[in-house]
Scaffold this active site. Structure first.
Site, PDB file in Angstrom:
ATOM      1  N   TYR A  70      -7.661   4.106  96.200  1.00 26.03           N
ATOM      2  CA  TYR A  70      -7.176   3.429  94.996  1.00 26.03           C
ATOM      3  C   TYR A  70      -8.286   2.680  94.289  1.00 26.03           C
ATOM      4  CZ  TYR A  70      -7.042  -1.131  97.360  1.00 26.03           C
ATOM      5  OH  TYR A  70      -7.377  -2.290  98.009  1.00 26.03           O
ATOM      6  N   CYS A  71      -8.040   2.435  92.992  1.00 21.58           N
ATOM      7  CA  CYS A  71      -8.922   1.624  92.163  1.00 21.58           C
ATOM      8  C   CYS A  71      -8.015   0.769  91.282  1.00 21.58           C
ATOM      9  CB  CYS A  71      -9.892   2.495  91.369  1.00 21.58           C
ATOM     10  SG  CYS A  71      -9.092   3.610  90.206  1.00 21.58           S
ATOM     11  N   ARG A  72      -8.472   0.426  90.090  1.00 21.75           N
ATOM     12  CA  ARG A  72      -7.664  -0.429  89.228  1.00 21.75           C
ATOM     13  C   ARG A  72      -6.512   0.340  88.578  1.00 21.75           C
ATOM     14  NH1 ARG A  72      -7.866  -2.272  83.902  1.00 21.75           N
ATOM     15  NH2 ARG A  72      -9.731  -1.050  83.515  1.00 21.75           N
ATOM     16  N   ILE A 111      -4.084   0.055  91.553  1.00 19.92           N
ATOM     17  CA  ILE A 111      -3.520  -1.203  92.052  1.00 19.92           C
ATOM     18  C   ILE A 111      -2.741  -1.927  90.938  1.00 19.92           C
ATOM     19  CG2 ILE A 111      -5.538  -2.652  91.646  1.00 19.92           C
ATOM     20  CD1 ILE A 111      -4.975  -3.855  94.489  1.00 19.92           C
TER      21      ILE A 111
END
Length: 102
Positions: free
Chosen positions: A69-71, A98
């Site tokens: 995951y990232c932003r 996220i």
């Protein structure tokens, strides 16, 4: 032949965090600063923009299950695609990142 990146919803991730798979690894590919502002409990940080990204990914156990995951889900999708090219079979992108409720 390249396989498509497999996406996972935040709801499914929550279920997996509660019930398995037992070899689940949460992989955060954001920057250290983003990670420090908040991350999923137990997540491993490997910044996709880091000069060491390729080396660090190549050291991971390919048989484990990864949720990346990232932003918002773009960097993590790219990281998943790269991991799949390296032979990672169970690699999932957190859809929406996220900020999407991950």
């Amino acid at each position: 032949m390249n396989k498509a990146v497999q996406n996972i919803s935040s709801e499914t991730l929550l279920q997996w965090m509660l019930d398995g798979p037992e070899d689940l690894v949460l992989l955060d590919v954001r920057t250290q600063q983003e990670y420090d502002q908040g991350h999923l409990k137990g997540a491993v940080l490997i910044d996709i923009k880091s000069l060491d990204f390729v080396e660090e990914i190549e050291e991971l156990a390919r048989e484990r299950t990864y949720v990346v995951y990232c932003r918002i889900g773009i960097r993590s999708a790219n990281a998943c695609s790269y991991m799949m090219q390296l032979g990672f079979e169970n690699c999932y992108n957190l859809l929406g990142g996220i900020e999407g409720g991950g």
